[in-house]
Design an enzyme around this catalytic site. Structure first.
Site, short mmCIF file in Angstrom:
data_model
loop_
_atom_site.label_atom_id
_atom_site.label_comp_id
_atom_site.label_asym_id
_atom_site.label_seq_id
_atom_site.Cartn_x
_atom_site.Cartn_y
_atom_site.Cartn_z
N ASP A 70 0.82 -1.21 0.00
CA ASP A 70 0.00 0.00 0.00
C ASP A 70 0.86 1.27 0.00
O ASP A 70 2.09 1.20 -0.10
CB ASP A 70 -0.93 -0.06 1.22
CG ASP A 70 -2.31 0.54 0.96
OD1 ASP A 70 -2.40 1.45 0.14
OD2 ASP A 70 -3.27 0.09 1.61
N ASP B 246 -9.83 3.79 -3.62
CA ASP B 246 -10.57 2.59 -3.18
C ASP B 246 -11.97 2.52 -3.76
O ASP B 246 -12.70 3.52 -3.82
CB ASP B 246 -10.70 2.59 -1.65
CG ASP B 246 -9.38 2.29 -0.96
OD1 ASP B 246 -8.34 2.25 -1.65
OD2 ASP B 246 -9.40 2.12 0.27
C1 GLA Z 1 -5.95 1.42 1.48
C2 GLA Z 1 -6.04 0.47 0.30
C3 GLA Z 1 -7.21 -0.49 0.52
C4 GLA Z 1 -7.01 -1.26 1.82
C5 GLA Z 1 -6.82 -0.29 2.99
C6 GLA Z 1 -6.40 -1.01 4.26
O1 GLA Z 1 -7.07 2.26 1.56
O2 GLA Z 1 -6.20 1.18 -0.90
O3 GLA Z 1 -7.33 -1.37 -0.59
O4 GLA Z 1 -5.89 -2.11 1.69
O5 GLA Z 1 -5.81 0.67 2.69
O6 GLA Z 1 -6.22 -0.13 5.33
#
Ligand code: GLA
Length: 538
Positions: free
Chosen positions: A153, A208
């Site tokens: 990430d 996301d």
């Molecule tokens: C970010 C990523 C998500 C998920 C969250 C976990 O937002 O883009 O896909 O992995 O972190 O905290």
């Protein structure tokens, strides 16, 4: 057939087949499960869940359908490292540790994935220390667990250059000697698709996803234009599936699943399969749609038309078939249609069709493919064309012949026009360094155009150059391939270069591919003209 694998981000292109998936991993988009979309950091994300998913992969036929990876997301670890600096599994969620879970998953003939962040901490406030400046130690720990897949990430990255952060972990993973699929999650920042193919197998292209129509379709819109950057071993990732989580209708979930497959996206189930309905399982198990996603050619589908939310996508498949999706993004039922010409299969009827959702088979002789599509719905076909017609004997302008495949950085390639970047027919007169050309092809980096030669042609002569309408950073290279062999290469050309004449020996070739790279500086202003291309055949 030449992939675009090596065409992005580089000025010199290696042999295309060798450049695709050099480590042999993720030759098709990864399929599996990740807990995030269903659990976030809630307590139900635990050992029982992960084992339960692995069990269901086997018992519900999902493993047989191609689902392979069982992946953990954020919150698997404690907020602090141990005295030796190692990450520690949360003992409440994972009382037997991570290796025990990985062993269980492996025992089912499946693969196991884990998560971290290229920062000082992961994303969730209840998260754990990230991998920044701990790359070797964490990669070694993951390898000792038996990890097969890492999602890495972007949170708490301290402003350190993304390329450096993600490359450091790529190097650390490679140094473990364990084959690990590497998934960059930088949310589509830093134009990751332009530089990550040599170090990662997939990269997120957007922020996301949420479990609603506008989030899902908005992500599709941002991922669709990135088709030229995807290929075997290096995929665009529009985020994990929401199918089954309850925020969309079954019709919308079928659109979601179809579009992700048309886009060669990873298919990571994001719902708790222990509670999944029969309808959810049937969507996720649709073998015909999965086959589109997993097609070995590895071509991400492209949008061929978007008429006020009535969207047609085409995806070229390894056996010469085309997958076609007709998506109605509007709020009321509408008829959507397209043509064999738009799909790159002109004059090849009769066409055999299979509806990928109803499974109805039919034959089409008109070359016009249409359907009534409900609001937010998608009708999808696999179309099998008849044999490609041979090019005529003598010398022809290439822009008068139908191509069999087209990938283009912006909009469609134009015939006898420069590239207008959006709809078909929107370009201007092809012009290189003041010379106007009546015939030719207006392309935009990064892309390829493919023609069927049937071993009937001897050569191609063409003037190439950046169109005069391009300004500033326009820079491309023009490459010509006879089957997999490069037979002409312009080198990098910029807006200040006059036209160059390329000649290519095509003797014995089955396929001609015209490829345009981004010249090593991204695709901005890369209007690439193939001017007066004359093909000679016998
Ligand atoms: C970010 C990523 C998500 C998920 C969250 C976990 O937002 O883009 O896909 O992995 O972190 O905290």
């Amino acid at each position: 057939m030449v992939g675009t694998a090596a065409l992005a981000g580089v000025s010199v292109v290696a042999a295309p087949s060798a450049a695709a998936a050099p480590d042999g991993r993720a030759v098709v988009p990864p399929m599996g499960f990740n807990n995030w979309n269903s659990t976030h950091c809630r307590a139900e994300f635990d050992e029982a869940m992960v084992k339960g998913i692995a069990d269901l992969f086997v018992s519900k036929g999902l493993k047989a359908a191609g689902y392979q990876y069982v992946n953990l997301d954020d919150c698997w670890a404690l907020p602090a490292r141990d005295a030796a600096g190692n990450l520690v599994a949360d003992p409440v969620r994972f009382p037997h540790g991570i290796k025990a879970v990985a062993d269980y998953v492996h025992g089912k003939g499946l693969k196991f994935g884990i998560y971290s962040s290229a920062g000082t901490k992961t994303c969730n406030t209840a998260g754990f220390p990230g991998g920044l400046d701990h790359e070797r130690q964490d990669a070694n720990l993951f390898a000792s667990f038996g990890v097969d897949y890492l999602k890495y990430d972007n949170c708490n990255n301290q402003g350190v250059d993304a390329r450096k952060r993600y490359t450091d972990m790529a190097d650390a993973l490679r140094a473990t000697g364990r084959p690990i699929v590497y998934s960059i999650c930088d949310w589509g920042q830093n134009k990751v698709w332009e530089w990550a193919a040599p170090i990662a197998h997939l990269w997120r292209t957007t922020g996301d996803i949420s479990d609603n129509w506008s989030s899902m379709i908005g992500i599709a819109h941002r991922n669709q234009p990135l088709a030229p950057y995807a290929g075997p071993g290096h995929w665009n990732d529009p985020d994990m599936l929401e199918v089954g989580n309850g925020g969309m209708t079954a019709t919308e979930y079928r659109t979601h699943f179809t579009l992700w497959s048309m886009m060669s996206a990873p298919l990571l189930i994001g719902t708790d399969l222990r509670k999944a309905s029969a309808e959810t399982l049937s969507i996720l198990s649709n073998a015909d749609v999965i086959a589109v996603d997993q097609d070995p050619l590895g071509r991400q589908g492209t949008v061929v038309a978007n008429n006020s939310g009535l969207v047609v996508m085409v995806k070229e498949l390894a056996d010469g078939d085309r997958a076609v999706s007709l998506t109605n993004e509007t709020g009321s039922t509408a008829t959507i249609s397209t043509t064999a010409d738009a799909l790159g299969i002109a004059n090849r009827g009769p066409y055999r069709l299979k509806d990928l959702w109803t499974k109805v088979a039919s034959t089409n002789t008109t070359g016009t493919f249409g359907a009534s599509v409900p609001a937010h719905g998608t009708v999808a076909y696999r179309i099998t064309p008849g044999p490609a017609p041979l090019p005529p004997a003598g010398t022809s302008h290439l822009s008068d012949l139908p191509w069999t495949g087209m990938l283009n950085g912006w909009g469609p390639v134009e015939k006898d026009r420069s590239n207008g970047e959006r709809a078909a027919g929107d370009g201007r007169a092809l012009t290189i360094d003041g010379t106007v050309y009546a015939k030719g092809l207006g392309a935009h980096a990064v892309g390829t155009l493919t023609y069927h030669l049937g071993a009937r042609c001897t050569g191609l002569t063409v003037d190439v150059g950046v169109d005069d309408e391009s300004t500033s950073t326009g820079a491309v290279a023009f490459l010509i391939y006879r089957d997999e062999t490069k037979v002409a290469d312009s080198g990098v050309m910029t807006t200040s270069d006059g036209a160059k004449t390329l000649t290519a020996d095509l003797t014995g070739g089955r396929t001609l591919t015209l490829a345009v790279t981004d010249g090593g500086n991204g695709i901005d202003h890369d209007h690439a003209d193939w001017a007066a291309p004359r093909l000679t055949c016998v």
